[in-house]
Design a protein around this motif. Structure first.
Motif, mmCIF file in Angstrom:
data_model
loop_
_atom_site.group_PDB
_atom_site.id
_atom_site.type_symbol
_atom_site.label_atom_id
_atom_site.label_comp_id
_atom_site.label_asym_id
_atom_site.label_seq_id
_atom_site.Cartn_x
_atom_site.Cartn_y
_atom_site.Cartn_z
ATOM 1 N N THR A 182 0.834 -1.216 0.000
ATOM 2 C CA THR A 182 0.000 0.000 0.000
ATOM 3 C C THR A 182 0.866 1.262 0.000
ATOM 4 O O THR A 182 0.661 2.187 0.775
ATOM 5 C CB THR A 182 -0.967 0.023 1.208
ATOM 6 N N ASN A 183 1.860 1.255 -0.887
ATOM 7 C CA ASN A 183 2.731 2.416 -1.147
ATOM 8 C C ASN A 183 3.685 2.767 -0.015
ATOM 9 O O ASN A 183 4.414 3.748 -0.121
ATOM 10 C CB ASN A 183 1.892 3.660 -1.504
ATOM 11 N N ARG A 184 3.679 2.008 1.077
ATOM 12 C CA ARG A 184 4.592 2.290 2.178
ATOM 13 C C ARG A 184 5.599 1.155 2.316
ATOM 14 O O ARG A 184 5.244 -0.013 2.191
ATOM 15 C CB ARG A 184 3.827 2.452 3.499
ATOM 16 N N GLU A 185 6.852 1.528 2.588
ATOM 17 C CA GLU A 185 7.876 0.509 2.773
ATOM 18 C C GLU A 185 7.832 -0.024 4.199
ATOM 19 O O GLU A 185 7.737 0.740 5.160
ATOM 20 C CB GLU A 185 9.266 1.069 2.483
ATOM 21 N N HIS A 186 7.890 -1.349 4.335
ATOM 22 C CA HIS A 186 7.872 -2.006 5.636
ATOM 23 C C HIS A 186 9.111 -2.879 5.785
ATOM 24 O O HIS A 186 9.637 -3.412 4.805
ATOM 25 C CB HIS A 186 6.633 -2.901 5.786
ATOM 26 N N ILE A 187 9.558 -3.029 7.022
ATOM 27 C CA ILE A 187 10.562 -4.038 7.329
ATOM 28 C C ILE A 187 9.824 -5.371 7.438
ATOM 29 O O ILE A 187 8.721 -5.435 7.985
ATOM 30 C CB ILE A 187 11.265 -3.735 8.664
ATOM 31 N N ILE A 188 10.427 -6.441 6.916
ATOM 32 C CA ILE A 188 9.797 -7.757 6.993
ATOM 33 C C ILE A 188 10.819 -8.778 7.485
ATOM 34 O O ILE A 188 11.973 -8.778 7.053
ATOM 35 C CB ILE A 188 9.196 -8.169 5.626
ATOM 36 N N ALA A 189 10.391 -9.603 8.440
ATOM 37 C CA ALA A 189 11.239 -10.647 8.997
ATOM 38 C C ALA A 189 10.784 -11.985 8.434
ATOM 39 O O ALA A 189 9.617 -12.363 8.579
ATOM 40 C CB ALA A 189 11.153 -10.647 10.521
ATOM 41 N N LEU A 190 11.691 -12.716 7.774
ATOM 42 C CA LEU A 190 11.348 -13.965 7.110
ATOM 43 C C LEU A 190 11.943 -15.153 7.859
ATOM 44 O O LEU A 190 13.116 -15.140 8.236
ATOM 45 C CB LEU A 190 11.895 -13.962 5.674
ATOM 46 N N GLU A 191 11.103 -16.189 8.066
ATOM 47 C CA GLU A 191 11.583 -17.425 8.681
ATOM 48 C C GLU A 191 10.853 -18.606 8.064
ATOM 49 O O GLU A 191 9.712 -18.479 7.601
ATOM 50 C CB GLU A 191 11.408 -17.392 10.198
ATOM 51 N N PRO A 192 11.498 -19.783 8.021
ATOM 52 C CA PRO A 192 10.898 -20.958 7.373
ATOM 53 C C PRO A 192 9.677 -21.472 8.129
ATOM 54 O O PRO A 192 9.614 -21.427 9.355
ATOM 55 C CB PRO A 192 12.024 -21.999 7.397
ATOM 56 N N LEU A 193 8.703 -21.961 7.378
ATOM 57 C CA LEU A 193 7.559 -22.672 7.929
ATOM 58 C C LEU A 193 7.170 -23.746 6.923
ATOM 59 O O LEU A 193 6.698 -23.430 5.824
ATOM 60 C CB LEU A 193 6.380 -21.734 8.194
ATOM 61 N N ASP A 194 7.412 -25.014 7.295
ATOM 62 C CA ASP A 194 7.121 -26.123 6.390
ATOM 63 C C ASP A 194 7.852 -25.897 5.055
ATOM 64 O O ASP A 194 9.051 -25.666 5.035
ATOM 65 C CB ASP A 194 5.611 -26.257 6.215
ATOM 66 N N LYS A 195 7.118 -25.876 3.929
ATOM 67 C CA LYS A 195 7.769 -25.710 2.630
ATOM 68 C C LYS A 195 7.877 -24.250 2.197
ATOM 69 O O LYS A 195 8.431 -23.953 1.135
ATOM 70 C CB LYS A 195 7.001 -26.498 1.559
ATOM 71 N N GLY A 196 7.319 -23.339 3.002
ATOM 72 C CA GLY A 196 7.331 -21.937 2.624
ATOM 73 C C GLY A 196 8.050 -21.066 3.624
ATOM 74 O O GLY A 196 8.863 -21.532 4.434
ATOM 75 N N LEU A 197 7.736 -19.784 3.576
ATOM 76 C CA LEU A 197 8.300 -18.809 4.501
ATOM 77 C C LEU A 197 7.167 -18.013 5.144
ATOM 78 O O LEU A 197 6.132 -17.780 4.517
ATOM 79 C CB LEU A 197 9.226 -17.826 3.768
ATOM 80 N N VAL A 198 7.362 -17.616 6.387
ATOM 81 C CA VAL A 198 6.460 -16.682 7.043
ATOM 82 C C VAL A 198 7.177 -15.341 7.119
ATOM 83 O O VAL A 198 8.308 -15.269 7.613
ATOM 84 C CB VAL A 198 6.074 -17.155 8.458
ATOM 85 N N GLY A 199 6.529 -14.319 6.611
ATOM 86 C CA GLY A 199 7.091 -12.969 6.687
ATOM 87 C C GLY A 199 6.267 -12.123 7.631
ATOM 88 O O GLY A 199 5.060 -11.961 7.435
ATOM 89 N N THR A 200 6.891 -11.588 8.668
ATOM 90 C CA THR A 200 6.186 -10.759 9.646
ATOM 91 C C THR A 200 6.598 -9.305 9.466
ATOM 92 O O THR A 200 7.796 -8.986 9.527
ATOM 93 C CB THR A 200 6.512 -11.205 11.086
ATOM 94 N N LEU A 201 5.618 -8.438 9.221
ATOM 95 C CA LEU A 201 5.920 -7.010 9.102
ATOM 96 C C LEU A 201 6.346 -6.468 10.452
ATOM 97 O O LEU A 201 5.791 -6.834 11.490
ATOM 98 C CB LEU A 201 4.696 -6.239 8.597
ATOM 99 N N LEU A 202 7.337 -5.568 10.427
ATOM 100 C CA LEU A 202 7.860 -4.972 11.655
ATOM 101 C C LEU A 202 7.651 -3.465 11.645
ATOM 102 O O LEU A 202 7.646 -2.834 10.588
ATOM 103 C CB LEU A 202 9.359 -5.275 11.804
ATOM 104 N N ARG A 203 7.481 -2.905 12.826
ATOM 105 C CA ARG A 203 7.344 -1.459 12.962
ATOM 106 C C ARG A 203 8.719 -0.789 12.935
ATOM 107 O O ARG A 203 9.739 -1.399 13.245
ATOM 108 C CB ARG A 203 6.640 -1.103 14.280
ATOM 109 N N TYR A 204 8.711 0.486 12.576
ATOM 110 C CA TYR A 204 9.919 1.294 12.686
ATOM 111 C C TYR A 204 10.029 1.820 14.117
ATOM 112 O O TYR A 204 9.022 1.912 14.835
ATOM 113 C CB TYR A 204 9.869 2.464 11.703
ATOM 114 N N PRO A 205 11.246 2.182 14.555
ATOM 115 C CA PRO A 205 11.414 2.661 15.934
ATOM 116 C C PRO A 205 10.498 3.829 16.296
ATOM 117 O O PRO A 205 10.011 3.906 17.425
ATOM 118 C CB PRO A 205 12.887 3.068 15.977
#
Length: 305
Positions: A147-170
């Motif tokens: 939605t036009n805004r840049e987010h930090i994303i944390a990626l970690e494995p889950l089964d055969k895929g990846l889970v990406g969790t959006l993170l807040r800025y300080p």
């Protein structure tokens, strides 16, 4: 069938790149929702975009974005100007670094997404990135534009895929000091701690999400079913809270209650796909959902609620 992807682009680790799609990992659509109605007519309320001064309705093509400098003074920003500052991460998730999961403060977590290869190509590169993160027991940190805004994303494995969790800025995380400064420094005695630890040991278990029921959602379903059945609604008596006068006595009484067995769900847990709304009673005169599915297409049945 998987829901529509929120974002499509490329996942890149140095020179290794693969096409990926990002999907929401959670949903609120299964919850009971309400519409606003006109009490006099029973008709739905409709919201219009109107000029704050003239009261006239404004068509979408005449609406622009504006940043408020002060009251009634705005700087207009056009869609084209916003596209000019679009970032590279609009179409690419670049992995910038790898960190330990324990390093990520829970206050920075926003929402999870599922990440998988997009199409038939790129599965090899995706698997290399996924297994590298898994073997290193790290979390990959990158950037993505939603939605036009840049987010930090944390990626970690889950089964055969990846889970990406959006993170807040300080700047989005408030300091705890403004809330905690007025908490009194209280000396907690060893006896109190021992009793409290005993209570914790009595209640210790493993986290099993299926054990939990959304009691408010269930109460909403019961309320709707009662009203549809024409039953009178009677308010329930609420339990009264007790003021704690003697903390040690309260701890002793809590320990004396013993380890109460975990309450078993009164109903078989529902699958996430079916949703809470499946519990709503069928409309009078209509066939149950399974029977209705065998009917020939014709009149469209009303939604249950």
């Amino acid at each position: 069938m998987a829901p529509r992807a929120n974002w499509k682009g490329f996942l890149r680790l140095s020179l290794v790149t693969c096409p990926v799609a990002l999907y929401p990992a959670t949903s609120e659509s299964e919850k009971i929702s309400f519409n606003q109605l006109n009490r006099a007519t029973g008709h739905r309320i409709k919201y219009l975009k109107v000029d704050a001064d003239t009261g006239d309705e404004v068509p979408n093509e005449d609406i622009v974005k504006g940043y408020q400098l002060e009251k009634d003074q705005f700087i207009e920003v056009s869609k084209e100007e916003l596209e000019e500052i679009a970032l590279e991460s609009t179409r690419t998730i670049d992995i910038d670094e790898f960190v330990d999961k324990s390093d990520i403060d829970p206050r920075y977590l926003i929402r999870p997404y599922y990440l998988r290869p997009d199409g038939k190509v790129g599965h090899d590169a995706f698997s290399v990135i996924r297994e590298t993160i898994r073997e290193m027991d790290k979390v990959a940190i990158g950037r993505v534009v939603l939605t036009n805004r840049e987010h930090i994303i944390a990626l970690e494995p889950l089964d055969k895929g990846l889970v990406g969790t959006l993170l807040r800025y300080p700047y989005e995380v408030r300091s705890e000091q403004e809330y905690f400064d007025e908490i009194q420094d209280v000396k907690v005695t060893k006896d109190m701690l021992d009793l409290a630890k005993h209570i914790v040991n009595q209640k210790s278990g493993s986290f099993e999400p299926e054990k939990f029921e959304d009691h408010y959602e269930t109460a909403l379903i019961d309320l709707i079913n009662q009203k549809r059945a024409g039953k009178p609604i009677t308010p329930k008596e609420r339990p009264r809270g007790e003021n704690v006068v003697d903390l040690m006595e309260a701890l002793r009484r809590s320990v004396g209650q013993g380890a109460a067995p975990a309450a078993k769900p009164s109903k078989k847990p529902r699958k996430a796909a079916s949703g809470q709304k499946e519990m709503l009673m069928p409309i009078e005169g209509k066939k149950p959902r399974k029977e209705a599915a065998t009917k020939k297409p014709g009149t469209r049945p009303r939604k249950s609620a």
